[in-house]
Write a protein that holds these residues in place. Structure first.
Motif, PDB file in Angstrom:
ATOM      1  N   THR A 195      22.740   4.592 -19.445  1.00 31.81           N
ATOM      2  CA  THR A 195      23.041   5.796 -18.932  1.00 31.81           C
ATOM      3  C   THR A 195      23.280   5.550 -17.565  1.00 31.81           C
ATOM      4  O   THR A 195      22.488   4.651 -16.881  1.00 31.81           O
ATOM      5  CB  THR A 195      22.139   6.828 -19.199  1.00 31.81           C
ATOM      6  N   ALA A 253      22.950   8.387 -14.004  1.00 25.96           N
ATOM      7  CA  ALA A 253      22.665   9.557 -13.528  1.00 25.96           C
ATOM      8  C   ALA A 253      22.649   9.337 -11.981  1.00 25.96           C
ATOM      9  O   ALA A 253      22.036   8.563 -11.416  1.00 25.96           O
ATOM     10  CB  ALA A 253      21.423  10.230 -14.021  1.00 25.96           C
ATOM     11  N   THR A 265      26.470   4.714 -22.160  1.00 26.85           N
ATOM     12  CA  THR A 265      26.524   5.465 -23.184  1.00 26.85           C
ATOM     13  C   THR A 265      25.034   6.229 -23.251  1.00 26.85           C
ATOM     14  O   THR A 265      24.014   5.690 -22.630  1.00 26.85           O
ATOM     15  CB  THR A 265      26.701   4.713 -24.496  1.00 26.85           C
ATOM     16  N   ASN A 266      24.922   7.250 -23.841  1.00 26.42           N
ATOM     17  CA  ASN A 266      23.682   8.270 -23.938  1.00 26.42           C
ATOM     18  C   ASN A 266      23.146   7.683 -25.203  1.00 26.42           C
ATOM     19  O   ASN A 266      22.033   8.428 -25.534  1.00 26.42           O
ATOM     20  CB  ASN A 266      24.032   9.545 -23.864  1.00 26.42           C
ATOM     21  N   ASP A 324      18.185   2.867 -18.459  1.00 23.63           N
ATOM     22  CA  ASP A 324      18.618   4.265 -17.817  1.00 23.63           C
ATOM     23  C   ASP A 324      18.533   3.924 -16.415  1.00 23.63           C
ATOM     24  O   ASP A 324      17.553   3.490 -15.790  1.00 23.63           O
ATOM     25  CB  ASP A 324      17.206   5.124 -18.270  1.00 23.63           C
ATOM     26  N   SER A 328      29.434   4.250 -12.466  1.00 27.44           N
ATOM     27  CA  SER A 328      29.803   4.016 -13.805  1.00 27.44           C
ATOM     28  C   SER A 328      31.174   2.999 -13.713  1.00 27.44           C
ATOM     29  O   SER A 328      31.186   2.008 -14.570  1.00 27.44           O
ATOM     30  CB  SER A 328      30.353   5.225 -14.403  1.00 27.44           C
TER      31      SER A 328
END
Length: 196
Positions: free
Chosen positions: A50, A52, A101-102, A108, A90
């Motif tokens: 992921t 963020a 992908t989550n 993470d 990304s």
């Protein structure tokens, strides 16, 4: 006598230019940031993750260009900076083989914008030094452990009077690209991702 008068005229004209530059009313500046990091430079990471991004800056403005109404001469990112960095990071991780992908990711990845600033100050009569600085942090967690690193870069330009929008844009984009490249090509990050 004529040459003395001519020199006096030139000095007066230069003083007027410097005074006008110092009193200029500068407009706001909106910038769009893109990365020039090539696919061959990014970490090689054929993993799932992921991504963020959090903006930890106290103020959303990058800085102020100056002039009489300095509060109205703000420099900002056209789109939210966190969104731009998430998109660039990304794409870079994908170029290195990662799948974003989550759904049960192996890693993470959280990137923090700790600083992205611009300051213009007088260094001598009529000469401005404009300094940009950027600092990004990265935190990567997995079932195997945690990786953390920080990347900082800064650069300055000196100009007669306030720098143009073009010079500001070049300065800030250079800084942005430099700090992004350092983060996305970090060999320690690549080693951590390869140990999964």
């Amino acid at each position: 006598m004529h040459s003395v008068f001519k020199r006096w005229q030139e000095a007066a004209a230069l003083t007027l230019v410097i005074t006008l530059a110092g009193c200029a009313q500068l407009s706001p500046q909106l910038l769009t940031f893109e990365s020039t990091v090539g696919a061959e430079e990014v970490v090689n990471a054929p993993v799932t993750m992921t991504v963020a991004v959090v903006d930890d800056r106290a103020e959303q403005a990058i800085g102020y260009r100056g002039g009489i109404y300095s509060d109205t001469s703000v420099i900002e990112s056209k789109q939210p900076l966190a969104e731009q960095i998430k998109k660039i990071a990304s794409e870079a991780f994908r170029a290195g083989g990662a799948e974003i992908t989550n759904v049960f990711p192996q890693f993470d990845v959280q990137i923090s914008i700790d600083e992205f600033s611009y300051v213009s100050e007088d260094v001598k009569t009529g000469i401005k030094r404009s300094t940009g600085a950027a600092r990004l942090g990265i935190l990567v967690t997995s079932g195997q452990g945690t990786f953390r690193n920080s990347f900082k870069t800064s650069e300055y330009i000196e100009t007669l009077g306030y720098p143009s929008e073009e010079k500001n844009e070049e300065l800030l984009k250079n800084i942005f690209n430099s700090v992004m490249e350092r983060m996305l090509s970090d060999p320690e990050l690549e080693l951590f991702l390869s140990e999964y």
